[in-house]
Design a protein around this motif. Structure first.
Motif, PDB file in Angstrom:
ATOM      1  N   CYS A  58       0.840  -1.200   0.000  1.00  0.00           N
ATOM      2  CA  CYS A  58       0.000   0.000   0.000  1.00  0.00           C
ATOM      3  C   CYS A  58       0.874   1.250   0.000  1.00  0.00           C
ATOM      4  O   CYS A  58       1.683   1.450   0.915  1.00  0.00           O
ATOM      5  N   ALA A 107      -0.039   4.354   0.475  1.00  0.00           N
ATOM      6  CA  ALA A 107      -0.392   5.273   1.563  1.00  0.00           C
ATOM      7  C   ALA A 107       0.245   4.849   2.881  1.00  0.00           C
ATOM      8  O   ALA A 107       0.602   5.684   3.708  1.00  0.00           O
ATOM      9  N   CYS A 108       0.390   3.535   3.088  1.00  0.00           N
ATOM     10  CA  CYS A 108       1.071   3.046   4.296  1.00  0.00           C
ATOM     11  C   CYS A 108       2.583   3.279   4.194  1.00  0.00           C
ATOM     12  O   CYS A 108       3.234   3.580   5.187  1.00  0.00           O
ATOM     13  N   HIS A 126      -4.098   1.506   8.165  1.00  0.00           N
ATOM     14  CA  HIS A 126      -4.679   1.030   6.913  1.00  0.00           C
ATOM     15  C   HIS A 126      -6.112   0.565   7.180  1.00  0.00           C
ATOM     16  O   HIS A 126      -6.339  -0.448   7.852  1.00  0.00           O
ATOM     17  N   HIS A 185      -6.937   2.141   1.018  1.00  0.00           N
ATOM     18  CA  HIS A 185      -6.588   2.940   2.199  1.00  0.00           C
ATOM     19  C   HIS A 185      -7.443   4.217   2.217  1.00  0.00           C
ATOM     20  O   HIS A 185      -7.483   4.959   1.234  1.00  0.00           O
TER      21      HIS A 185
HETATM   22 ZN   LIG Z   1      -2.505   1.417   3.579  1.00  0.00          ZN
END
Ligand SMILES: [Zn+2]
Length: 204
Positions: A64, A66-67, A102, A147
């Motif tokens: 991910c 965004a993570c 998440h 996310h």
């Molecule tokens: Zn994420």
């Protein structure tokens, strides 16, 4: 009874023009806020449903983006961080509120859901306090990435062509705002959030 994907698709196909093979132009094409001329406007061909739907980016927290990255973060909180989008924007400011954890939007625990409601209001208040911004438009889609992310588009003061629904199209058409202007606006919003909600300013 609710229409299955196939029934829904068949209903759409039944509305396709026999001569052109396309759906008619949308009524919003004739709204004053539509950013394109309507001559030669055609709707893309209708495609069949894809079942099951493919996994979204970062599904289950695997790979991910965004993570993995906090690039563009302008304000940091134990549970949230708004980011300026990686690409420049045509509107003065485009912010994406991201959860630290998440989680998909509908899966937010009630405590976090209540918190994000307050935060989205505070973010809108901060953006609409910018003197050259009339409105903070909100968008939550979630079709691309799992996310949680909720966009805000700062609609420039006086720009009546950019009211409402079609703001993302205008944002794509407009020339990019200078980064120093964008970052100054982002910092003002972050400072307002620190005052009203807590957290800390971060460098984008
Ligand atoms: Zn994420």
């Amino acid at each position: 009874m609710a229409a299955s994907p196939d029934v829904f698709h068949a209903r759409v196909l039944a509305a396709v023009d026999e001569r052109t093979g396309r759906l008619p132009s949308p009524s919003m094409a004739y709204w004053e806020i539509f950013p394109f001329e309507t001559d030669d406007l055609t709707v893309v061909p209708v495609v069949a449903p894809v079942l099951p739907e493919p996994a979204r980016h970062g599904a289950g927290g695997v790979d991910c983006g965004a993570c993995a990255s906090e690039d563009g973060t302008v304000w940091r909180h134990a549970h949230w961080r708004p980011r300026v989008s990686a690409t420049t924007s045509g509107v003065p400011l485009r912010l994406m509120l991201v959860s630290q954890a998440h989680v998909d939007f509908p899966d937010l625990p009630d405590e976090r859901a209540a918190e994000v409601g307050v935060l989205l209001v505070h973010r809108a208040r901060a953006i609409e306090s910018l003197p050259h911004v009339a409105r903070a438009h909100l968008s939550k889609w979630g079709d691309g990435g799992e996310h949680l992310h909720v966009f805000a588009y700062a609609r420039p003061e006086g720009q009546r062509q950019m009211l409402g629904t079609l703001m993302p199209l205008w944002d794509d058409v407009l020339p990019p705002v200078p980064l120093d202007e964008r970052d100054a606006d982002a910092r003002a919003v972050a400072e307002a959030l620190v005052r009203s909600f807590g957290g800390a300013v971060a460098r984008p």
